[in-house]
Design an enzyme around this catalytic site. Structure first.
Site, mmCIF file in Angstrom:
data_model
loop_
_atom_site.group_PDB
_atom_site.id
_atom_site.type_symbol
_atom_site.label_atom_id
_atom_site.label_comp_id
_atom_site.label_asym_id
_atom_site.label_seq_id
_atom_site.Cartn_x
_atom_site.Cartn_y
_atom_site.Cartn_z
ATOM 1 N N CYS A 107 0.808 -1.228 0.000
ATOM 2 C CA CYS A 107 0.000 0.000 0.000
ATOM 3 C C CYS A 107 0.839 1.275 0.000
ATOM 4 O O CYS A 107 0.423 2.287 -0.571
ATOM 5 C CB CYS A 107 -0.965 -0.004 1.186
ATOM 6 N N HIS A 132 -2.228 7.168 3.387
ATOM 7 C CA HIS A 132 -0.791 7.186 3.665
ATOM 8 C C HIS A 132 -0.182 8.448 3.062
ATOM 9 O O HIS A 132 -0.391 8.751 1.877
ATOM 10 C CB HIS A 132 -0.104 5.972 3.047
ATOM 11 N N GLY A 162 -4.050 0.435 7.574
ATOM 12 C CA GLY A 162 -3.121 -0.428 6.870
ATOM 13 C C GLY A 162 -2.731 -1.660 7.661
ATOM 14 O O GLY A 162 -2.238 -2.640 7.099
#
Length: 343
Positions: free
Chosen positions: A150, A242, A180
């Site tokens: 990711c 993120h 995540g």
């Protein structure tokens, strides 16, 4: 595309499995026909087996669907989307591929395998040519295609347009959302009022996966890109999205304006895939953007936002880690496979 393709989700009750179901709801090409999960969930309806945690309701088309075991003999599908834990996926995904399924995997189990494509469609769609190599090598009727980690998948689309300037080295510091790690991945006592400067295995993935993604496929194998990458990964108290601070060293020493233009001009033509964002890279002009809360859902969660492009070259990138960085990436891979006649 008048006839629907039967799709299954492996690991359907987990966080990424739920994102797969959300991404496939009302999909114009794929119809969810099987949901597979652990033995404790098998036999229950999905509505009872899944502890649904997304902001939307469980789609009506899967609420009363019976969950089946993660077994190729029990799953009715042509393509399966894997949200399985990597250690489990190593065995199970191979079983599905051997039985003739197309496996679009979010797991890390096969990402580094020499004959398994690791793909971001806008970056290296030609690497899907490895499917033929994989099937020849392994004698499978089906195949496995993977998408990257990711954090990697948020950085790599921004590196691809920089390759034209002779990209030599990258340094990246991540600020990664708690989603995540899965719902039970980081306890509230560990992350609230805190930053955790370590995510197991994350830095190694960020330092190696981009080299395969940005490498060249010659029809039989991939020659990895010659780029020195150094990563430092941190978990922060953000739900989704993120954020990454990136330093890029290039032989041609482009200006910030040249880099900005390269980002704006990065418009790969995938053939109008349903999950494809209109803009792969969105450039923010504001001094304090991108931000997870404001920008993570851009392009329905599939765009990467960049900003603060400065001399150096230094910039900030941000993307939705469970959509662009997980389920959405696998669905986009499968759409491209269908477009290529591989499903």
């Amino acid at each position: 595309m008048s006839e629907s393709i039967k799709a299954g989700v492996l690991g359907a009750t987990g966080a990424v499995g739920q994102r797969f179901i959300q991404a496939l709801e009302n999909h114009p090409w794929f119809e969810v026909t099987s949901l597979a999960a652990s033995e404790r969930s098998a036999g229950k309806t999905y509505g009872k087996a899944a502890n649904w945690r997304l902001e939307s309701n469980i789609p009506d088309n899967v609420r009363d669907m019976e969950v089946v075991p993660v077994d190729p003999k029990k799953v009715d599908a042509d393509v399966v989307f894997s949200a399985l834990p990597s250690d489990y996926a190593k065995t199970v995904e191979a079983e599905f591929a051997k039985e003739g399924f197309a496996v679009a995997s979010n797991a890390s189990a096969f990402r580094t395998a020499e004959d398994v494509p690791l793909v971001v469609p806008e970056v290296n769609a030609d690497h899907l040519g490895l499917i033929d190599v994989q099937q020849d090598n392994r004698g499978w009727d089906g195949y496995i295609v993977t998408n990257p980690n990711c954090s990697t998948i948020i950085m790599v689309p921004t590196l691809k347009p920089l390759m034209q300037f002779g990209l030599e080295a990258v340094q990246v510091a991540t600020m990664q959302a708690v989603s995540g790690a899965g719902y039970n991945g980081v306890s509230s006592m560990a992350i609230l009022d805190n930053i955790v400067p370590y995510i197991g295995g994350e830095e190694e993935k960020m330092e190696t996966e981009p080299l395969k993604l940005l490498g060249e496929f010659d029809g039989s194998e991939i020659t990895f890109a010659d780029i020195d990458i150094s990563a430092s990964c941190n978990r922060v108290p953000v739900m989704d999205g993120h954020t990454e601070s990136i330093w890029a060293k290039m032989a041609d020493k482009p200006s910030p304006e040249q880099v900005k233009e390269a980002f704006l001009n990065f418009k790969p033509d995938l053939g109008d895939l349903p999950t494809e964002p209109e803009e792969v890279i969105i450039v923010r002009e504001e001094a304090d953007r991108p931000q997870p809360r404001l920008d993570r859902n851009m392009g329905n969660g599939m765009s990467v936002s960049v900003g603060r492009i400065r001399e150096g070259i230094r910039y900030t990138a941000m993307g939705h880690n469970t959509i662009r960085g997980a389920a959405g990436a696998s669905v986009l891979n499968a759409e491209l496979l269908h477009k290529m006649g591989k499903l």
